[in-house]
Design a protein around this motif. Sequence first.
Motif, PDB file in Angstrom:
ATOM      1  N   ALA A   1     -39.248  22.612  48.119  1.00  0.00           N
ATOM      2  CA  ALA A   1     -38.169  23.512  47.738  1.00  0.00           C
ATOM      3  C   ALA A   1     -38.644  24.437  46.625  1.00  0.00           C
ATOM      4  CB  ALA A   1     -36.967  22.694  47.278  1.00  0.00           C
ATOM      5  N   LYS A   2     -37.880  25.499  46.416  1.00  0.00           N
ATOM      6  CA  LYS A   2     -38.217  26.485  45.401  1.00  0.00           C
ATOM      7  C   LYS A   2     -37.737  26.005  44.034  1.00  0.00           C
ATOM      8  CE  LYS A   2     -37.856  31.372  44.388  1.00  0.00           C
ATOM      9  NZ  LYS A   2     -37.380  32.663  44.832  1.00  0.00           N
ATOM     10  N   ALA A   3     -38.598  26.106  43.028  1.00  0.00           N
ATOM     11  CA  ALA A   3     -38.243  25.722  41.665  1.00  0.00           C
ATOM     12  C   ALA A   3     -37.343  26.786  41.043  1.00  0.00           C
ATOM     13  CB  ALA A   3     -39.512  25.548  40.832  1.00  0.00           C
ATOM     14  N   GLY A   4     -36.544  26.383  40.045  1.00  0.00           N
ATOM     15  CA  GLY A   4     -35.731  27.321  39.299  1.00  0.00           C
ATOM     16  C   GLY A   4     -34.468  27.784  39.992  1.00  0.00           C
ATOM     17  N   VAL A   5     -34.085  27.118  41.071  1.00  0.00           N
ATOM     18  CA  VAL A   5     -32.918  27.521  41.854  1.00  0.00           C
ATOM     19  C   VAL A   5     -31.961  26.332  41.947  1.00  0.00           C
ATOM     20  CG1 VAL A   5     -32.148  28.308  44.130  1.00  0.00           C
ATOM     21  CG2 VAL A   5     -34.337  29.090  43.228  1.00  0.00           C
ATOM     22  N   PRO A   6     -30.652  26.549  41.719  1.00  0.00           N
ATOM     23  CA  PRO A   6     -29.699  25.453  41.939  1.00  0.00           C
ATOM     24  C   PRO A   6     -29.834  24.948  43.377  1.00  0.00           C
ATOM     25  CG  PRO A   6     -28.602  27.320  40.902  1.00  0.00           C
ATOM     26  CD  PRO A   6     -29.975  27.778  41.293  1.00  0.00           C
TER      27      PRO A   6
ATOM     28  N   VAL B   1     -37.926  22.466  37.455  1.00  0.00           N
ATOM     29  CA  VAL B   1     -39.104  23.257  37.096  1.00  0.00           C
ATOM     30  C   VAL B   1     -40.199  23.039  38.135  1.00  0.00           C
ATOM     31  CG1 VAL B   1     -38.597  23.256  34.628  1.00  0.00           C
ATOM     32  CG2 VAL B   1     -40.045  21.468  35.579  1.00  0.00           C
ATOM     33  N   SER B   2     -41.071  24.034  38.251  1.00  0.00           N
ATOM     34  CA  SER B   2     -42.188  23.956  39.202  1.00  0.00           C
ATOM     35  C   SER B   2     -43.057  22.743  38.891  1.00  0.00           C
ATOM     36  CB  SER B   2     -43.020  25.235  39.119  1.00  0.00           C
ATOM     37  OG  SER B   2     -44.052  25.197  40.069  1.00  0.00           O
ATOM     38  N   GLY B   3     -43.444  22.043  39.920  1.00  0.00           N
ATOM     39  CA  GLY B   3     -44.275  20.849  39.771  1.00  0.00           C
ATOM     40  C   GLY B   3     -43.490  19.555  39.761  1.00  0.00           C
ATOM     41  N   THR B   4     -42.160  19.656  39.687  1.00  0.00           N
ATOM     42  CA  THR B   4     -41.317  18.460  39.701  1.00  0.00           C
ATOM     43  C   THR B   4     -41.251  17.888  41.107  1.00  0.00           C
ATOM     44  OG1 THR B   4     -39.921  19.317  37.924  1.00  0.00           O
ATOM     45  CG2 THR B   4     -38.974  17.574  39.291  1.00  0.00           C
ATOM     46  N   THR B   5     -41.333  16.573  41.217  1.00  0.00           N
ATOM     47  CA  THR B   5     -41.101  15.890  42.483  1.00  0.00           C
ATOM     48  C   THR B   5     -39.986  14.886  42.265  1.00  0.00           C
ATOM     49  OG1 THR B   5     -43.405  16.118  43.192  1.00  0.00           O
ATOM     50  CG2 THR B   5     -42.093  14.425  44.293  1.00  0.00           C
TER      51      THR B   5
ATOM     52  N   MET C   1     -35.587   0.449  49.899  1.00  0.00           N
ATOM     53  CA  MET C   1     -36.367   0.231  51.116  1.00  0.00           C
ATOM     54  C   MET C   1     -36.797   1.553  51.757  1.00  0.00           C
ATOM     55  SD  MET C   1     -35.106  -2.467  53.912  1.00  0.00           S
ATOM     56  CE  MET C   1     -34.899  -1.767  55.511  1.00  0.00           C
ATOM     57  N   TYR C   2     -35.927   2.559  51.713  1.00  0.00           N
ATOM     58  CA  TYR C   2     -36.198   3.865  52.293  1.00  0.00           C
ATOM     59  C   TYR C   2     -36.268   4.902  51.159  1.00  0.00           C
ATOM     60  CZ  TYR C   2     -34.464   1.561  56.516  1.00  0.00           C
ATOM     61  OH  TYR C   2     -34.268   0.703  57.548  1.00  0.00           O
ATOM     62  N   SER C   3     -37.112   5.899  51.330  1.00  0.00           N
ATOM     63  CA  SER C   3     -37.224   6.921  50.297  1.00  0.00           C
ATOM     64  C   SER C   3     -37.472   8.301  50.905  1.00  0.00           C
ATOM     65  CB  SER C   3     -38.345   6.573  49.319  1.00  0.00           C
ATOM     66  OG  SER C   3     -39.597   6.624  49.989  1.00  0.00           O
ATOM     67  N   LEU C   4     -37.266   9.298  50.048  1.00  0.00           N
ATOM     68  CA  LEU C   4     -37.623  10.673  50.404  1.00  0.00           C
ATOM     69  C   LEU C   4     -38.106  11.349  49.129  1.00  0.00           C
ATOM     70  CD1 LEU C   4     -35.407  12.941  49.299  1.00  0.00           C
ATOM     71  CD2 LEU C   4     -34.043  11.992  51.110  1.00  0.00           C
ATOM     72  N   GLN C   5     -38.866  12.420  49.305  1.00  0.00           N
ATOM     73  CA  GLN C   5     -39.352  13.186  48.171  1.00  0.00           C
ATOM     74  C   GLN C   5     -39.075  14.664  48.384  1.00  0.00           C
ATOM     75  OE1 GLN C   5     -43.538  12.227  47.730  1.00  0.00           O
ATOM     76  NE2 GLN C   5     -43.029  10.765  46.125  1.00  0.00           N
ATOM     77  N   VAL C   6     -38.723  15.336  47.293  1.00  0.00           N
ATOM     78  CA  VAL C   6     -38.556  16.786  47.282  1.00  0.00           C
ATOM     79  C   VAL C   6     -39.482  17.324  46.208  1.00  0.00           C
ATOM     80  CG1 VAL C   6     -37.015  18.748  46.988  1.00  0.00           C
ATOM     81  CG2 VAL C   6     -36.135  16.620  47.995  1.00  0.00           C
ATOM     82  N   GLN C   7     -40.434  18.148  46.644  1.00  0.00           N
ATOM     83  CA  GLN C   7     -41.370  18.763  45.705  1.00  0.00           C
ATOM     84  C   GLN C   7     -40.917  20.184  45.439  1.00  0.00           C
ATOM     85  OE1 GLN C   7     -45.352  19.285  47.208  1.00  0.00           O
ATOM     86  NE2 GLN C   7     -46.211  19.295  45.144  1.00  0.00           N
ATOM     87  N   PHE C   8     -40.797  20.533  44.152  1.00  0.00           N
ATOM     88  CA  PHE C   8     -40.355  21.876  43.764  1.00  0.00           C
ATOM     89  C   PHE C   8     -41.560  22.709  43.357  1.00  0.00           C
ATOM     90  CE2 PHE C   8     -36.618  19.299  43.478  1.00  0.00           C
ATOM     91  CZ  PHE C   8     -35.604  20.128  43.922  1.00  0.00           C
ATOM     92  N   GLN C   9     -41.696  23.895  43.980  1.00  0.00           N
ATOM     93  CA  GLN C   9     -42.826  24.788  43.710  1.00  0.00           C
ATOM     94  C   GLN C   9     -42.338  26.142  43.257  1.00  0.00           C
ATOM     95  OE1 GLN C   9     -45.022  24.882  47.391  1.00  0.00           O
ATOM     96  NE2 GLN C   9     -45.887  22.883  47.032  1.00  0.00           N
TER      97      GLN C   9
END
Length: 138
Positions: free
Chosen positions: A70-75, A117-121, A130-138
């Motif tokens: 996802a894009k960093a700095g955006v709600p 902020v950019s670089g946040t995951t 047991m289950y997970s997901l990740q969102v990386q902000f760039q």
Amino acid sequence: MKEIFISVVVAVSLMLIGMFFAGRLSIGGAAQGDADSGNQASVQNVSMVDGKQIIEVTARGGYSPRFSVAKAGVPTVIRMKTEGTFDCSSIFTLPSLGIREALPSSGVKDIDIPAQVSGTTLTGTCAMGMYSLQVQFQ
């Protein structure tokens, strides 16, 4: 006490075997239905609507997709979609933000996330971890 321990070991083993054959767990590779590890960013589940980005995730027997960019700095809104979800993925948590949401068994639940902020995951998990997901902000 010994009987309880044996029962727990057997129950966990059966659950893992069931997950393996259901395609939710794989040895040495991505789970069935996930983007393969070399192509994670190709999932098209992020869109912009009225100045907010929407990350769409399906919750049922885990989360799909398990990785989003996802894009960093955006709600941001994580839009959790369910259809007949009665397992632990129906309780979604974002521990780093103190968020814990009960999802409907069928329907949509929007979860507001402040701009990152950019670089946040962010890592989200089910109630049991047991289950997970990740969102990386760039």
